[in-house]
Structure formats: structure tokens, C-alpha cells
Design an enzyme around this catalytic site. Structure first.
Site, short mmCIF file in Angstrom:
data_model
loop_
_atom_site.label_atom_id
_atom_site.label_comp_id
_atom_site.label_asym_id
_atom_site.label_seq_id
_atom_site.Cartn_x
_atom_site.Cartn_y
_atom_site.Cartn_z
N HIS A 106 -38.16 -6.29 9.23
CA HIS A 106 -36.71 -6.13 9.33
C HIS A 106 -36.44 -4.76 9.93
O HIS A 106 -37.02 -3.77 9.50
CB HIS A 106 -36.13 -6.23 7.91
CG HIS A 106 -34.66 -6.07 7.82
ND1 HIS A 106 -34.07 -4.97 7.22
CD2 HIS A 106 -33.65 -6.88 8.22
CE1 HIS A 106 -32.76 -5.12 7.24
NE2 HIS A 106 -32.47 -6.26 7.85
N HIS A 127 -29.49 -15.50 5.53
CA HIS A 127 -28.98 -14.37 4.75
C HIS A 127 -28.91 -14.65 3.24
O HIS A 127 -28.04 -14.13 2.55
CB HIS A 127 -27.60 -13.95 5.25
CG HIS A 127 -27.65 -13.03 6.44
ND1 HIS A 127 -26.99 -13.28 7.62
CD2 HIS A 127 -28.29 -11.85 6.62
CE1 HIS A 127 -27.22 -12.32 8.49
NE2 HIS A 127 -28.00 -11.43 7.90
#
Length: 385
Positions: A292, A192
Site C-alpha cells: 500500500h 475498502h
């Protein structure tokens, strides 16, 4: 055929609002698109209201390239996440209309299929207590549902550095997950964008025995030189790209060869065709594409259209079996994972329809998701506030 207007519908959950856009035509055909904005849903809706007046109404839904060009450049200001996400919703819907009008799935219009099924990986499955025992049990559930790949961020609220105790605990979580899923399942390791290059390199090496299928966003996305530093010292494949919203901005990644797997978000990058163009460039650089995909069933369906015609497509992320599973009911024909794979849709257009009555049962919420708040992995704002 002309576009007469658009309508927007927001499906809300505590941690994400999903925005659906219906594009209406004078022929009676309607197409649907979707994106997920974090904290910017109202801004997206405001942009779409202006774009409807300035660019969308009166357009030919078959002239998708022209509409995208006008929406991207016709307002002069540089397009960012909000504009590109708005474009993506409208673009998907136009492909949906075109496929329905011609009676074929969108992948057929983009060159024809190269596969009949698309591998899926699970995310959103670890909304449980953050212990090795709980993660082991949750990971077993994922495998029992047929998945052969899953992703996890085990790093808590780490930022730039991660001390010895936090590192040891993260390793214990990954060890438990690998034990639960066995060696044959892919285990994607998500960072992340949390860490400095030195920390990311150290963590990747400590976790190497658990054979991560990729290391995702090891450093913040703004500095691609930092990513290059990590890639040069890590053996596992590097994945990134979800926070890049214009395919032109991927140029530095191609030049540096610092990434192995690109992760564009079809709902943020301007839609299906823009992502298909990016994938073609990635193919010339021997890179794979794994979009994603944290939206709902329409965004998943759009990503599957891309997968069907893309030779270097690796795998597709899927949240909706584990996080907010009930929202799949707002879409008829929602793609399902069976034995770890999606089937390639054969229905005209995107192959899905938005049920606006069902969508109204999930009104927009003040969704908030903070990756640096304690308990973020549970995706429950009341628990991490």
C-alpha cells in the site's frame, strides 16, 4: 556517528497530510523518512517528540534493529498505527543515512537486487464525475501515460450490502474501465473493507467477467475468519494488509492461507526492514507482496528499495501522477513511472532529498477523507462534505 535529533515537516493537501522526518547526525549526514496519516497527524508529531527524547537522540543510526526494538517495546504499551508509523519514518531515515555513508542504495544493504525495474499501478486517477463515460476517458488517460495497471473502487458509499441498482451501476463503471484499458492491462478491484462476506462474494462473481487482477479488502479487516469465508468462494486473488500495523499480526493470514497478495504499508509497518521480514515469511507461504503506497515520493522511494531485493514483490501503488501531483516537487530525485515501471534507484541511500523550502509552500491542512461520504472518490472534502 550519533543521532543529534530529528525535525518534522508536514506537507498538506485537502485530503492528506504527508509527514516527513529528517534524522540529523553529528557527522553532518541527514536521512529522510515519510508516512501518511489519516486524521492522526498531530498524534504522530506528538509521539515523535517524546520518542526523540526517550529513544532516538544519541542513538547510532547504523544500529537500526536496536533502535526499532527500543521504540517498539521500550514504552511498554502495545504499539499501534501511530507508534509503528513513527518508527517507520525514523527507520527509513536511518537506512538513508547508512546508504549515504557507505555510498550504496539501501537495496544493496538488504541483499542486493533481484530486478532492475518495478511495475507500477495507478490510483487516484478517477477524481472525476462518477459516470461510465467519465471513467472511460480517465482510464484511457492512465493507459496513455504508459501504465499497464490501475485500481478502482466503483462501489460509491456502499456498506455491508449493495442493492441491485447500485450493483448494476458499479458493474457499468468497471465495464467502461475494462473497455478503455483493454484486456492486457491489470485491473485491481478495491472494496475498502466495505462488505459482508455474502455481498463481497456476490460482487466478485458479478465482476468476474472483467478479470480483476485482485479483490482488495472485501470485508472489514478486523475479522480474518470473514476474509477466509470470501477466499473460499472467490476465484480471483485476494489482497489485504494495509490496515495491519505489526508484522506479527499477519500470522493469522499466513495460517489461514486466505490471502494471495499482502499489502503492508512501509510507512505504517515500522519501515523497510520490518516489511522485508514480512515479505520473506510471505514467500514461504507462496504469497506475493504489493505494498500500500498512498504517500509521497520519499515513501515511494523507500518502497522501491524493498522491491529491489524482494523476489516475491508484485507491483507498487502510485498516486502522485494523478492526485496532488504538484507535491512531487518537494522532493528532489522523486521516482517517476516510465512505460508503466519505476527504475530501481542506484543513488546512495533512498536516492531522494526533501526540499524543506518547497515543503513549506504546502502547509498542514485539516485533511479529511471519508470513504462513506458522497463524492469521496474525488478526494475533495469541500465536494463531499
Amino acid at each position: 556517528m550519533k543521532v543529534t535529533g530529528i525535525s518534522t515537516h508536514v506537507v498538506g493537501t485537502p485530503w492528506r497530510n504527508l509527514t516527513y522526518v529528517l534524522v540529523h547526525t553529528d557527522d553532518g549526514l541527514t536521512g529522510v523518512g515519510e508516512t501518511r496519516m489519516l486524521g492522526h497527524t498531530e498524534a504522530l508529531l506528538g509521539y515523535l517528540r517524546e520518542a526523540e527524547r526517550n529513544h532516538i537522540a544519541g542513538s547510532d543510526p547504523f544500529a537500526i534493529e536496536d533502535l526499532v526494538r527500543r521504540m517498539k517495546y521500550g514504552d511498554f504499551g502495545r504499539a499501534g498505527e501511530i507508534v509503528m508509523s513513527g518508527i517507520a519514518c525514523v527507520e527509513m531515515a536511518c537506512w538513508d543515512i547508512k546508504g549515504k555513508a557507505l555510498g550504496v542504495p539501501v537495496w544493496q544493504l538488504l541483499g542486493g537486487k533481484v530486478t532492475d525495474r518495478v511495475k507500477a499501478y495507478a490510483n487516484g486517477w478517477y477524481t472525476t464525475e462518477r459516470t461510465p463515460e467519465a471513467y472511460h476517458a480517465a482510464a484511457r488517460t492512465v493507459v496513455e501515460r504508459g501504465y499497464r495497471a490501475l485500481k478502482i473502487d466503483p462501489f460509491g458509499t456502499g456498506y455491508l450490502e449493495l442493492d441491485h441498482d447500485a450493483t448494476s451501476y458499479a458493474v457499468s463503471l468497471i465495464e467502461a474501465v475494462r473497455d478503455a484499458i483493454g484486456d492486457e492491462c491489470e485491473l485491481m478491484l478495491e472494496m475498502h473493507g466495505r462488505f459482508s462476506p455474502a455481498t463481497a462474494i456476490r460482487l466478485a462473481r458479478e465482476l468476474a467477467p472483467y478479470k480483476p487482477a485482485w479483490i482488495e479488502e472485501p470485508v472489514p479487516p478486523e475479522n480474518l475468519k470473514a476474509l477466509e469465508k470470501v477466499a473460499g468462494k472467490v476465484d480471483a486473488p485476494i489482497a489485504t494488509g494495509e490496515r495491519i500495523h505489526d508484522r506479527i499480526e499477519f500470522r493469522e493470514l499466513f495460517d489461514s492461507q486466505a490471502v494471495d497478495i499482502l499489502q503492508p504499508d512501509v510507512g505504517h509497518l515500522g519501515g523497510i526492514a520490518e516489511t522485508r521480514k514480512l515479505a520473506a515469511t510471505a514467500e514461504t507461504h507462496y504469497m506475493l507482496v504489493a505494498p500500500h503506497n498512498v504517500g509521497g515520493s520519499v515513501l515511494t522511494a523507500a518502497s522501491l528499495q524493498l522491491a529491489g531485493c524482494t523476489p516475491n514483490f508484485k507491483i507498487l501503488e502510485h498516486f502522485n501522477d494523478f492526485a496532488d501531483a504538484e507535491i512531487t516537487h518537494v522532493v528532489t530525485g522523486a521516482p517517476q513511472v516510465v512505460d508503466g515501471y519505476f527504475r530501481l534507484p542506484e543513488e546512495p541511500g533512498l536516492g531522494v532529498e526533501l526540499d524543506t523550502d518547497a515543503a513549506a509552500e504546502f502547509p498542514k491542512q485539516r485533511a479529511h477523507f471519508d470513504l462513506w461520504a458522497e463524492g469521496w472518490e474525488k478526494r475533495d472534502p469541500t465536494d463531499s462534505a
